[in-house]
Design a protein around this motif. Structure first.
Motif, mmCIF file in Angstrom:
data_model
loop_
_atom_site.group_PDB
_atom_site.id
_atom_site.type_symbol
_atom_site.label_atom_id
_atom_site.label_comp_id
_atom_site.label_asym_id
_atom_site.label_seq_id
_atom_site.Cartn_x
_atom_site.Cartn_y
_atom_site.Cartn_z
ATOM 1 N N ASN A 39 -36.407 -51.446 -21.385
ATOM 2 C CA ASN A 39 -36.218 -51.241 -20.349
ATOM 3 C C ASN A 39 -35.204 -50.189 -19.715
ATOM 4 O O ASN A 39 -34.177 -50.216 -19.273
ATOM 5 C CB ASN A 39 -35.484 -52.633 -19.877
ATOM 6 N N TYR A 40 -35.761 -49.072 -20.361
ATOM 7 C CA TYR A 40 -35.204 -47.783 -19.739
ATOM 8 C C TYR A 40 -35.567 -47.232 -18.347
ATOM 9 O O TYR A 40 -36.833 -47.439 -18.147
ATOM 10 C CB TYR A 40 -34.983 -46.713 -20.823
ATOM 11 N N ASP A 41 -34.878 -46.952 -17.697
ATOM 12 C CA ASP A 41 -35.195 -46.294 -16.387
ATOM 13 C C ASP A 41 -34.419 -44.720 -16.036
ATOM 14 O O ASP A 41 -34.386 -44.267 -14.888
ATOM 15 C CB ASP A 41 -34.748 -47.053 -15.294
ATOM 16 N N PRO A 52 -38.856 -44.753 -11.401
ATOM 17 C CA PRO A 52 -39.209 -45.696 -10.332
ATOM 18 C C PRO A 52 -38.944 -47.190 -10.851
ATOM 19 O O PRO A 52 -38.778 -47.972 -10.193
ATOM 20 C CB PRO A 52 -40.390 -45.326 -9.738
ATOM 21 N N ASN A 53 -39.388 -47.168 -12.170
ATOM 22 C CA ASN A 53 -39.631 -48.646 -12.735
ATOM 23 C C ASN A 53 -38.856 -48.653 -14.092
ATOM 24 O O ASN A 53 -38.690 -47.516 -14.727
ATOM 25 C CB ASN A 53 -41.077 -48.932 -12.901
ATOM 26 N N LYS A 54 -38.887 -49.611 -14.795
ATOM 27 C CA LYS A 54 -38.223 -49.987 -16.037
ATOM 28 C C LYS A 54 -39.638 -49.760 -17.049
ATOM 29 O O LYS A 54 -40.382 -50.517 -17.024
ATOM 30 C CB LYS A 54 -37.495 -51.251 -16.273
ATOM 31 N N LEU A 85 -44.667 -51.326 -18.654
ATOM 32 C CA LEU A 85 -43.939 -51.206 -17.144
ATOM 33 C C LEU A 85 -43.539 -52.223 -16.472
ATOM 34 O O LEU A 85 -44.614 -53.212 -16.175
ATOM 35 C CB LEU A 85 -45.111 -50.286 -16.630
ATOM 36 N N ASN A 86 -42.332 -52.429 -16.161
ATOM 37 C CA ASN A 86 -42.024 -53.497 -15.340
ATOM 38 C C ASN A 86 -41.673 -52.983 -13.948
ATOM 39 O O ASN A 86 -40.615 -52.302 -13.705
ATOM 40 C CB ASN A 86 -40.531 -54.037 -16.020
ATOM 41 N N GLU A 212 -48.156 -40.389 -12.727
ATOM 42 C CA GLU A 212 -47.814 -41.736 -13.132
ATOM 43 C C GLU A 212 -47.479 -41.689 -14.775
ATOM 44 O O GLU A 212 -46.422 -42.281 -14.966
ATOM 45 C CB GLU A 212 -49.190 -42.714 -13.250
ATOM 46 N N ASN A 213 -47.771 -40.819 -15.379
ATOM 47 C CA ASN A 213 -47.442 -40.496 -16.702
ATOM 48 C C ASN A 213 -45.902 -39.900 -16.927
ATOM 49 O O ASN A 213 -45.134 -40.307 -17.503
ATOM 50 C CB ASN A 213 -48.410 -39.621 -17.450
#
Length: 269
Positions: A39-41, A52-54, A85-86, A212-213
């Motif tokens: 869960n890094y952002d 933008p996401n974790k 991707l969360n 996205e990557n």
């Protein structure tokens, strides 16, 4: 004071493979390890980059060495990546598959007090990429890594250092690598080692990766860091043991700012 965070890239195979010691002919070393960064952002960059996401990046890794001769050792690394991707809208998306499989050979040229060893690793383009999530399990390239490694062992401690390059195909930048490690046997069954480890991009590649990557920070171009850390190696007996690795970064570029930890068990034959 700069914020210190733990860096996944410091762990696992890299810390094992960059050693000047080779196996005796017919002897082998096998390790199974698990590394997690959850869960890094945020990414290290000149200006901290928020995602933008974790993202979570977990790895189950098999590493092996085999003594081809008393001076030459073959090695292999098989990573299985579990990336997630969360998102707040669509929930969790996963990409669970192979990372970059690596094979290598190292040869000891001198063992007169100091060991002087050369090594060449070849990393295959065996990873996968999911376009809808940007989850990548390795570099979309072949990598060739020549290394020079030096080290010396004493009664209860050792010292080693390495330098070399990651040379990548497919318009990825190559990297310069430098690091060192000092270990001390504090108990009959416990080694504690401290290390410094750095990677600097040569900025000679211009691959255009999907947005996205880039929004996950997974195996993007021009990654680098300057880090430090500790390893703990517990010897259950002469052939079996376990290890834990923790690391921190002074600075970095395009790599995750998040806590990580690596556990492993090994067996010598």
């Amino acid at each position: 004071m700069k914020k210190i965070s733990i860096l996944l890239l410091l762990f696992s195979f890299n810390l094992l493979a960059q050693s000047p010691w080779v196996k005796e002919k017919g002897k082998s070393y096998l390790q199974l390890s698990y590394t997690s960064i959850a869960n890094y952002d945020k990414l290290f960059a000149k200006t901290e980059k928020e995602l933008p996401n974790k993202v979570s990046d977990n790895t189950i890794q098999f590493y092996g060495e085999y003594g081809l001769t008393d001076k030459t050792t073959l090695l292999v690394n098989l990573p299985f990546k579990m990336t997630t991707l969360n998102t707040a809208i669509s929930g969790s998306v996963n990409n669970n598959s192979l990372g970059n499989i690596q094979i290598g050979v190292k040869h000891n040229f001198s063992n007169n007090k100091w060991l002087l060893t050369g090594q060449l690793n070849i990393e295959a383009n065996t990873s996968s990429y999911k376009a809808n999530s940007g989850l990548r399990t390795g570099y979309d390239a072949w990598s060739f890594t020549p290394l020079f490694i030096a080290g010396r062992g004493f009664d209860r401690w050792y010292i080693q250092a390495f330098t070399g390059f990651d040379i990548r195909t497919n318009k990825y930048s190559s990297n310069y690598k430098l690091g060192g490690e000092v270990g001390y046997k504090t108990l009959d069954w416990l080694w504690i080692a401290g290390f410094l480890d750095g990677v600097a991009s040569l900025n000679n590649g211009d691959i255009a990766l999907p947005s996205e990557n880039l929004a996950t920070g997974l195996y993007v171009n021009n990654q680098g860091y300057a880090g430090f850390g500790l390893k703990f190696i517990g010897e259950i007996n002469n052939n079996f043991g376990a290890n834990i690795a923790l690391g921190g970064a002074f600075t970095g570029n395009n790599v995750a700012k998040a806590p990580a930890i690596s556990f492993g068990v090994y067996h010598k034959f």
